[in-house]
Design an enzyme around this catalytic site. Structure first.
Site, mmCIF file in Angstrom:
data_model
loop_
_atom_site.group_PDB
_atom_site.id
_atom_site.type_symbol
_atom_site.label_atom_id
_atom_site.label_comp_id
_atom_site.label_asym_id
_atom_site.label_seq_id
_atom_site.Cartn_x
_atom_site.Cartn_y
_atom_site.Cartn_z
ATOM 1 N N ASP A 198 0.853 -1.190 0.000
ATOM 2 C CA ASP A 198 0.000 0.000 0.000
ATOM 3 C C ASP A 198 0.890 1.241 0.000
ATOM 4 O O ASP A 198 2.116 1.163 -0.196
ATOM 5 C CB ASP A 198 -1.009 -0.032 1.156
ATOM 6 C CG ASP A 198 -0.364 0.166 2.524
ATOM 7 O OD1 ASP A 198 0.883 0.317 2.609
ATOM 8 O OD2 ASP A 198 -1.101 0.175 3.529
ATOM 9 N N CYS A 216 2.925 -3.496 4.093
ATOM 10 C CA CYS A 216 2.143 -2.295 4.394
ATOM 11 C C CYS A 216 2.878 -1.587 5.530
ATOM 12 O O CYS A 216 4.096 -1.752 5.678
ATOM 13 C CB CYS A 216 0.688 -2.635 4.715
ATOM 14 S SG CYS A 216 0.439 -3.749 6.118
ATOM 15 N N THR A 223 2.610 -2.008 8.833
ATOM 16 C CA THR A 223 3.040 -2.978 9.852
ATOM 17 C C THR A 223 3.146 -4.403 9.327
ATOM 18 O O THR A 223 3.727 -5.258 9.998
ATOM 19 C CB THR A 223 2.015 -3.015 11.003
ATOM 20 O OG1 THR A 223 0.745 -3.397 10.435
ATOM 21 C CG2 THR A 223 1.880 -1.667 11.686
ATOM 22 N N HIS A 262 8.270 -24.596 9.529
ATOM 23 C CA HIS A 262 7.191 -25.205 10.315
ATOM 24 C C HIS A 262 5.806 -24.923 9.753
ATOM 25 O O HIS A 262 4.919 -25.780 9.860
ATOM 26 C CB HIS A 262 7.234 -24.690 11.764
ATOM 27 C CG HIS A 262 8.361 -25.272 12.564
ATOM 28 N ND1 HIS A 262 8.401 -25.225 13.946
ATOM 29 C CD2 HIS A 262 9.492 -25.926 12.187
ATOM 30 C CE1 HIS A 262 9.505 -25.823 14.385
ATOM 31 N NE2 HIS A 262 10.191 -26.251 13.326
ATOM 32 N N HIS A 304 4.664 -31.252 10.918
ATOM 33 C CA HIS A 304 4.226 -29.893 10.553
ATOM 34 C C HIS A 304 3.137 -29.947 9.479
ATOM 35 O O HIS A 304 2.219 -29.138 9.480
ATOM 36 C CB HIS A 304 5.419 -29.064 10.076
ATOM 37 C CG HIS A 304 6.514 -29.002 11.085
ATOM 38 N ND1 HIS A 304 6.347 -28.390 12.310
ATOM 39 C CD2 HIS A 304 7.767 -29.526 11.086
ATOM 40 C CE1 HIS A 304 7.461 -28.519 13.012
ATOM 41 N NE2 HIS A 304 8.340 -29.202 12.290
HETATM 42 C C1 RB5 Z 1 -1.951 2.539 6.576
HETATM 43 O O1 RB5 Z 1 -1.902 3.742 7.280
HETATM 44 C C2 RB5 Z 1 -1.740 1.361 7.508
HETATM 45 O O2 RB5 Z 1 -2.877 1.153 8.286
HETATM 46 C C3 RB5 Z 1 -1.417 0.121 6.715
HETATM 47 O O3 RB5 Z 1 -0.269 0.351 5.952
HETATM 48 C C4 RB5 Z 1 -1.104 -1.130 7.522
HETATM 49 O O4 RB5 Z 1 -0.133 -0.887 8.475
HETATM 50 C C5 RB5 Z 1 -2.245 -1.876 8.044
HETATM 51 O O5 RB5 Z 1 -2.114 -2.909 8.681
#
Ligand code: RB5
Length: 148
Positions: free
Chosen positions: A8, A65, A67, A98, A133
């Protein structure tokens, strides 16, 4: 290998760094992510990559993204997908050994470029260990509600 990548707006630069790294190492990369910094919705990219991975038209997927969490949640809704968020190489190795993860996710706001490369390398150099596994993965697969 043939690899589908999605991202993203939070991970455009990281995506390009990963494509460059993978292509420099002889891999083919399909870019499903956004190339723009405008805010967008990560599930759209996660689902594109997940569908290719589930259809076995690529060897594995990479989703990035902010996180890595949203991408993994979305991708794991697709039957046959085992998407793992990793912030360091040890988890990435075990995700393959695994869990036979077929999508590796990480956060561009969590890890730096070199760590992302190390995560990718660790995942790609690992092999699924099968045996007990596989039994566990079979239990997960049976809980999927319908075929693709
Ligand atoms: C975007 O701001 C953020 O929410 C997205 O990149 C991601 O981290 C979502 O899990």
């Amino acid at each position: 290998m043939k690899i589908a990548i999605g991202n993203d707006h939070a991970a455009v630069e990281m995506k390009y760094a990963m494509i460059k790294y993978l292509e420099n190492h002889g891999h083919e990369v399909i870019n499903y992510g956004t190339d723009k910094s405008e805010r967008c919705d990560y599930p759209e990219f996660a689902l594109k990559v997940a569908k290719d991975v589930a259809a076995n038209t690529v060897d594995f997927g990479v989703l990035i993204c902010g996180t890595g969490i949203g991408m993994s949640i979305a991708a794991n809704k697709v039957n046959g997908i085992r998407a793992a968020v990793c912030s360091e190489p040890v988890s990435a190795r075990f995700a393959k050994e695994h869990n036979n993860a077929n999508i590796i996710c990480f956060g561009a706001r969590i890890v730096g470029e070199q760590m992302a490369i190390d995560i990718l390398d660790s995942y790609m150099n690992a092999e699924f260990l099968e045996g007990r596994h596989q039994n566990r993965i079979d239990i997960i697969s049976k809980s999927e509600r319908s075929a693709l």
